[in-house]
Design a protein around this motif. Sequence first.
Motif, PDB file in Angstrom:
ATOM      1  N   GLY A  23       0.798  -1.209   0.000  1.00 53.55           N
ATOM      2  CA  GLY A  23       0.000   0.000   0.000  1.00 53.55           C
ATOM      3  C   GLY A  23       0.835   1.266   0.000  1.00 53.55           C
ATOM      4  O   GLY A  23       0.306   2.356  -0.201  1.00 53.55           O
ATOM      5  N   VAL A  27       1.879  -2.519  -4.561  1.00 56.68           N
ATOM      6  CA  VAL A  27       0.447  -2.779  -4.725  1.00 56.68           C
ATOM      7  C   VAL A  27       0.296  -4.284  -4.894  1.00 56.68           C
ATOM      8  O   VAL A  27       0.930  -4.878  -5.766  1.00 56.68           O
ATOM      9  N   ASP A  28      -0.497  -4.902  -4.029  1.00 56.72           N
ATOM     10  CA  ASP A  28      -0.712  -6.349  -4.055  1.00 56.72           C
ATOM     11  C   ASP A  28       0.602  -7.128  -4.006  1.00 56.72           C
ATOM     12  O   ASP A  28       0.768  -8.164  -4.649  1.00 56.72           O
ATOM     13  N   LEU A 118      -2.253   4.964  -2.453  1.00 50.82           N
ATOM     14  CA  LEU A 118      -2.209   4.100  -3.631  1.00 50.82           C
ATOM     15  C   LEU A 118      -3.527   3.323  -3.718  1.00 50.82           C
ATOM     16  O   LEU A 118      -4.498   3.660  -3.042  1.00 50.82           O
ATOM     17  N   ASP A 119      -3.549   2.265  -4.500  1.00 49.48           N
ATOM     18  CA  ASP A 119      -4.764   1.485  -4.755  1.00 49.48           C
ATOM     19  C   ASP A 119      -5.384   0.890  -3.494  1.00 49.48           C
ATOM     20  O   ASP A 119      -6.588   0.681  -3.435  1.00 49.48           O
ATOM     21  N   GLU A 120      -4.577   0.599  -2.481  1.00 50.85           N
ATOM     22  CA  GLU A 120      -5.062  -0.023  -1.253  1.00 50.85           C
ATOM     23  C   GLU A 120      -5.887   0.948  -0.404  1.00 50.85           C
ATOM     24  O   GLU A 120      -6.677   0.534   0.429  1.00 50.85           O
ATOM     25  N   ARG A 135       0.316  11.262  -3.579  1.00 53.21           N
ATOM     26  CA  ARG A 135      -0.502  10.349  -4.386  1.00 53.21           C
ATOM     27  C   ARG A 135       0.237   9.078  -4.758  1.00 53.21           C
ATOM     28  O   ARG A 135      -0.370   8.119  -5.237  1.00 53.21           O
ATOM     29  N   ASP A 136       1.546   9.056  -4.543  1.00 57.26           N
ATOM     30  CA  ASP A 136       2.370   7.937  -4.994  1.00 57.26           C
ATOM     31  C   ASP A 136       3.702   8.009  -4.246  1.00 57.26           C
ATOM     32  O   ASP A 136       4.185   9.113  -3.972  1.00 57.26           O
TER      33      ASP A 136
END
Length: 156
Positions: A23, A27-28, A118-120, A135-136
Amino acid sequence: MKIFDIPGFGALEIRHILLDYNGTLAVDGIPVPGVREKINTHAKTFRFHVITADTFGSVEAALKDTDCTVVTIPAGDQARAKAEHLDRLGPGHTIACGNGANDCFMLEQAALGIAVLLDEGLATRTLAASDILVRDIMDLFGYLENPGRLTACMRQ
């Protein structure tokens, strides 16, 4: 070590960068593209530490050629474990980055706490404990490479 002198915020003498993994850097369980190279580039100036519960069991393999120390923490009381690791490094000389609820204390206690979205997602208590939201994770390296960005964000 590098000194960031931010008007109204103070001088930060940073030696360590403490990073959550999933996260934040990944990511994943898969590192954000370019993050390993950026860590290796900046490892001449800062000591990088990745602290994780390793949800996907991939951190060791994913960061094997990366100039960082990986610390895997057990399932119980992870927020405390992360904060204790920060205490060993020296909170006044550390930038901490994270996104999960278990990153709250380390972001709050670090010289500079950076929340990463992030995506999480991002736990709101961790956001509230941070100094900056990015944001990143690559934005962190933008601050290291161009300290004027950090000054523009944090000056008071």
